[in-house]
Write a protein that holds these residues in place. Structure first.
Motif, mmCIF file in Angstrom:
data_model
loop_
_atom_site.group_PDB
_atom_site.id
_atom_site.type_symbol
_atom_site.label_atom_id
_atom_site.label_comp_id
_atom_site.label_asym_id
_atom_site.label_seq_id
_atom_site.Cartn_x
_atom_site.Cartn_y
_atom_site.Cartn_z
ATOM 1 N N ALA A 172 -26.454 -46.843 14.104
ATOM 2 C CA ALA A 172 -25.906 -48.227 14.323
ATOM 3 C C ALA A 172 -24.849 -48.173 12.974
ATOM 4 O O ALA A 172 -23.703 -48.666 13.208
ATOM 5 C CB ALA A 172 -26.659 -49.210 14.374
ATOM 6 N N LEU A 173 -24.996 -47.476 11.999
ATOM 7 C CA LEU A 173 -24.340 -47.515 10.726
ATOM 8 C C LEU A 173 -22.974 -46.673 10.758
ATOM 9 O O LEU A 173 -21.890 -46.591 9.876
ATOM 10 C CB LEU A 173 -25.007 -47.425 9.397
ATOM 11 N N ILE A 174 -23.253 -45.682 11.507
ATOM 12 C CA ILE A 174 -22.063 -44.624 11.454
ATOM 13 C C ILE A 174 -20.869 -45.210 11.973
ATOM 14 O O ILE A 174 -20.933 -45.851 13.304
ATOM 15 C CB ILE A 174 -22.545 -43.445 12.299
ATOM 16 N N GLY A 175 -19.833 -44.867 11.498
ATOM 17 C CA GLY A 175 -18.348 -45.469 11.806
ATOM 18 C C GLY A 175 -18.158 -47.162 11.120
ATOM 19 O O GLY A 175 -17.171 -47.331 11.117
ATOM 20 N N ALA B 118 -25.451 -42.997 -1.318
ATOM 21 C CA ALA B 118 -24.535 -42.144 -0.673
ATOM 22 C C ALA B 118 -24.045 -41.092 -1.298
ATOM 23 O O ALA B 118 -24.408 -40.941 -2.522
ATOM 24 C CB ALA B 118 -23.353 -43.347 -0.770
ATOM 25 N N ARG B 119 -23.387 -40.303 -0.633
ATOM 26 C CA ARG B 119 -22.700 -38.877 -1.053
ATOM 27 C C ARG B 119 -21.494 -38.961 -0.372
ATOM 28 O O ARG B 119 -21.377 -39.474 0.573
ATOM 29 C CB ARG B 119 -23.631 -37.779 -0.719
ATOM 30 N N ALA B 120 -20.473 -38.541 -1.055
ATOM 31 C CA ALA B 120 -19.048 -38.073 -0.523
ATOM 32 C C ALA B 120 -19.144 -37.167 0.531
ATOM 33 O O ALA B 120 -19.685 -36.046 0.300
ATOM 34 C CB ALA B 120 -18.110 -37.820 -1.555
ATOM 35 N N VAL C 141 -14.917 -47.566 2.071
ATOM 36 C CA VAL C 141 -15.485 -46.214 2.849
ATOM 37 C C VAL C 141 -15.860 -46.390 4.134
ATOM 38 O O VAL C 141 -16.044 -47.310 4.594
ATOM 39 C CB VAL C 141 -16.321 -45.318 1.780
ATOM 40 N N ASP C 142 -15.702 -45.270 5.093
ATOM 41 C CA ASP C 142 -16.247 -45.283 6.192
ATOM 42 C C ASP C 142 -17.768 -44.382 6.079
ATOM 43 O O ASP C 142 -17.592 -43.338 5.610
ATOM 44 C CB ASP C 142 -15.270 -44.556 7.515
ATOM 45 N N VAL C 143 -18.475 -44.562 6.985
ATOM 46 C CA VAL C 143 -19.926 -44.155 6.994
ATOM 47 C C VAL C 143 -19.654 -43.099 7.913
ATOM 48 O O VAL C 143 -19.517 -43.336 9.389
ATOM 49 C CB VAL C 143 -21.009 -45.104 7.230
ATOM 50 N N MET C 144 -19.691 -41.830 7.606
ATOM 51 C CA MET C 144 -19.163 -40.558 8.615
ATOM 52 C C MET C 144 -20.623 -40.280 9.343
ATOM 53 O O MET C 144 -20.680 -39.869 10.507
ATOM 54 C CB MET C 144 -18.834 -39.357 7.884
ATOM 55 N N GLU C 145 -21.775 -40.316 8.484
ATOM 56 C CA GLU C 145 -23.011 -39.791 8.986
ATOM 57 C C GLU C 145 -24.267 -40.302 8.348
ATOM 58 O O GLU C 145 -24.037 -40.791 7.056
ATOM 59 C CB GLU C 145 -23.227 -38.238 9.358
ATOM 60 N N VAL D 137 -20.095 -40.523 3.240
ATOM 61 C CA VAL D 137 -19.159 -41.470 3.327
ATOM 62 C C VAL D 137 -17.882 -40.697 3.025
ATOM 63 O O VAL D 137 -17.845 -39.670 2.386
ATOM 64 C CB VAL D 137 -19.114 -42.682 2.387
ATOM 65 N N TYR D 138 -16.687 -41.375 3.467
ATOM 66 C CA TYR D 138 -15.382 -40.906 3.294
ATOM 67 C C TYR D 138 -14.344 -42.213 2.675
ATOM 68 O O TYR D 138 -14.519 -43.176 3.660
ATOM 69 C CB TYR D 138 -14.802 -40.075 4.409
ATOM 70 N N PRO D 139 -13.539 -42.012 1.884
ATOM 71 C CA PRO D 139 -12.738 -43.197 1.727
ATOM 72 C C PRO D 139 -11.684 -43.384 2.706
ATOM 73 O O PRO D 139 -11.199 -42.537 3.520
ATOM 74 C CB PRO D 139 -11.847 -42.612 0.108
#
Length: 162
Positions: free
Chosen positions: A100-103, A128-130, A143-147, A155-157
């Motif tokens: 549920a956290l993805i996205g 977290a990791r980039a 940041v957005d949670v990618m996976e 995450v990605y900024p």
């Protein structure tokens, strides 16, 4: 009228009057088979037997009953079953747990690099990791949670970094 003829007529009426019961017994047997196999085929054939029972209860001859059973079975197996199987294999619309956290959007609590960092997402602090291992995302960045990999959010900024 001969006595033998009269008995045969009653016997024929008895058979026609009992046909719907036999179809319902067949439907019940097929329903039990569906319960144990969960193949979604026996249940559709059981429904076809109920259609045949209805035609028998209306007084239709045996040929019409069998034809109704065959048509209802074919329609169920060729039309309804593929649609139902397609719906059963689709992923659920609601995500649970860490999925549920993805996205979701998160805030960096401790600088995030390709190997470590902390974020706060949905009120919880996660390691977290980039996503891009060459990035260093500073504290306070969005940041957005990618996976999710185990207990670590990738995450990605949200915005370009300076």
């Amino acid at each position: 009228m001969a006595p033998g003829r009269r008995i045969r007529c009653r016997s024929a009426r008895l058979e026609v009057g009992m046909a719907w019961i036999l179809w319902l017994i067949a439907a019940a047997g097929l329903g039990v088979a569906e319960f144990f196999t969960l193949a979604f085929g026996f249940g559709l054939i059981a429904a076809a037997a109920v259609v045949a029972a209805a035609t028998a209860a209306l007084g239709a001859p045996l040929l019409i009953q069998v034809l109704a059973f065959a048509l209802a079975s074919a329609a169920g197996l060729l039309v309804v079953r593929p649609i139902a199987l397609r719906h059963m294999t689709q992923p659920s619309l609601t995500r649970e747990g860490s999925d549920a956290l993805i996205g979701r959007q998160a805030v960096v609590m401790k600088d995030v690099t390709g190997s470590d960092g902390l974020i706060k997402v949905s009120g919880e602090v996660w390691s977290a990791r980039a996503f891009d291992e060459t990035l260093v995302i500073p504290q306070g960045a969005q940041v957005d949670v990618m996976e999710i990999q185990g207990a670590t959010a990738i995450v990605y900024p949200r915005e370009l970094l300076p």
